[in-house]
Design an enzyme around this catalytic site. Structure first.
Site, mmCIF file in Angstrom:
data_model
loop_
_atom_site.group_PDB
_atom_site.id
_atom_site.type_symbol
_atom_site.label_atom_id
_atom_site.label_comp_id
_atom_site.label_asym_id
_atom_site.label_seq_id
_atom_site.Cartn_x
_atom_site.Cartn_y
_atom_site.Cartn_z
ATOM 1 N N LYS A 87 0.839 -1.202 0.000
ATOM 2 C CA LYS A 87 0.000 0.000 0.000
ATOM 3 C C LYS A 87 0.872 1.250 0.000
ATOM 4 C CE LYS A 87 -1.586 2.254 3.452
ATOM 5 N NZ LYS A 87 -2.244 2.718 4.697
ATOM 6 N N ASP B 30 -6.360 0.998 1.075
ATOM 7 C CA ASP B 30 -6.453 1.357 2.496
ATOM 8 C C ASP B 30 -7.807 0.903 3.032
ATOM 9 O OD1 ASP B 30 -8.254 3.139 1.443
ATOM 10 O OD2 ASP B 30 -7.441 4.898 2.480
#
Length: 391
Positions: free
Chosen positions: A258, A276
């Protein structure tokens, strides 16, 4: 020869006499049989005559005793009705269990005329709670891409909501954003970068001083260890420069896929999907995927869009999740993609009440960046206040 003649004559005479006797007996027998036959014929005729006379006698008897016939009819009627009543009772008893059972629900289908009449009236704004079970892969791709286009019109100024001036600052800020808000990170990093502007400076810093600066972000000890560790790795392995490759970034302490995609997409221009918490929640709510693992979500969603859309798609989804499609109280009544959302109705559907749930610039509140892009400010966005500021 002569001496034997008298005996022969007697024999002949006896034989003749016996024959005539037998003939007379047969004739007598025949006569008796004929008499018996005549008697039988007479009795048969008598019986036939009585049979023919029986109806007449019955009719005469009926005329003489009409009361008895009526009584007989009544009795017969009563017997018949009694039999019917018994049959009814028996049928009722047998049918009792069926009557006690709960009848099945009737499905009402509107006739063709009613359907046509209803079609002429403007339907209420409703969205099915679930997409069609038979939604094809092609239909899913089209729906997903249309949602992204709609969100691009709503958030044309979508951008990463972390303040940064170079790849190093974005990398550190992204690591610090775990378990906190971008606003809190943006209020904290100015002091950190003012004191430690380069990887070399942060790698050689006093951990206690760094912890004190990072305290507002939460989990400050673990975060201090991560940012100092990645700074040291950058100095030792990459000459103090942030690498532009995914394989190199994920080797740094505290850096996962991420974080790596945030840096690659926004600091180097390499497409990437940022999975997220907001992104995970919304793509499952939209039925783009049922996966829960971030890596699997990334792969599933990435397959629905061209690679060139991945970075902007991440911004659109995250912005929508922060401003409108909240985790607990989605503002369904103010959602621009409500007709495309299979989860419509999970939140407030009344438009006026839904507007009160909007956050950040959509609700008239400041955004999360202290130094947002000019396009955001021109669209009416407000910069966030610095750390310690009131109001």
């Amino acid at each position: 020869m002569g001496e034997h003649e008298p005996d022969g004559g007697r024999k002949v005479a006896e034989a003749a006499k016996g024959a005539s006797g037998r003939k007379s007996r047969k004739t007598a027998s025949a006569g008796a049989g004929g008499a018996g036959s005549a008697k039988k014929t007479a009795s048969a005729r008598k019986a036939a005559a009585e049979k023919k006379a029986a109806p007449a006698r019955k009719a005469a008897a009926a005329k003489k005793a009409p009361g008895r016939t009526a009584a007989a009819k009544k009795t017969t009627g009563k017997t018949t009705s009694a039999k019917k009543t018994t049959a009814k009772k028996t049928t009722t008893k047998k049918a009792a269990p069926i009557s006690k059972a709960r009848p099945p629900k009737k499905v009402t289908i509107a006739p063709p005329k009613a359907t046509v009449a209803l079609g002429e009236v403007a339907p209420a704004r409703t969205v099915a709670p679930e997409p069609p079970k038979g939604e094809s892969r092609t239909a899913l791709v089209r729906r997903a891409r249309r949602i992204n286009r709609e969100l691009a019109e709503v958030f044309p100024y979508a951008h990463p909501e972390l303040d940064f001036e170079n790849p190093f600052q974005l990398l550190v800020a992204t690591v610090l954003s775990a378990q906190t808000t971008d606003l809190r990170v943006n209020q904290t990093t100015p002091a950190l970068f003012a004191k430690y502007p380069t990887p070399e400076d942060l790698a050689a810093a006093n951990p206690e001083e760094v912890e004190e600066i990072l305290r507002p972000t939460g989990f400050f000890r673990a975060k201090t260890k991560s940012v100092m560790g990645l700074s040291k790795a950058l100095v030792e392995e990459f000459g103090g420069q942030v690498p532009g490759r995914l394989d190199d970034l994920v080797k740094l302490p505290g850096v996962g896929r991420k974080t790596a995609f945030v840096v690659l997409g926004n600091a180097f221009g390499h497409p990437g999907i940022t999975v997220d918490t907001h992104f995970q929640r919304l793509v499952r709510r939209w039925r783009w995927t049922e996966e829960t693992d971030p890596d699997k979500i990334e792969a599933a969603v990435g397959a629905l869009f061209p690679k060139s859309d991945w970075t902007d798609l991440s911004h659109h989804v995250i912005w929508h999740g922060r401003r409108i499609c909240h985790a607990r109280k989605p503002a369904c009544g103010a959602c621009p993609i409500a007709p495309l959302c299979p989860a419509y109705g999970e939140g407030e559907t009344d438009p006026e009440k839904a507007k009160k749930l909007l956050k950040y610039e959509k609700g008239g509140f400041p955004g999360q960046r202290l130094r947002p892009p000019q396009a955001y400010l021109e669209a009416g966005g407000k910069p966030a206040p610095p750390l310690g500021a009131t109001g």
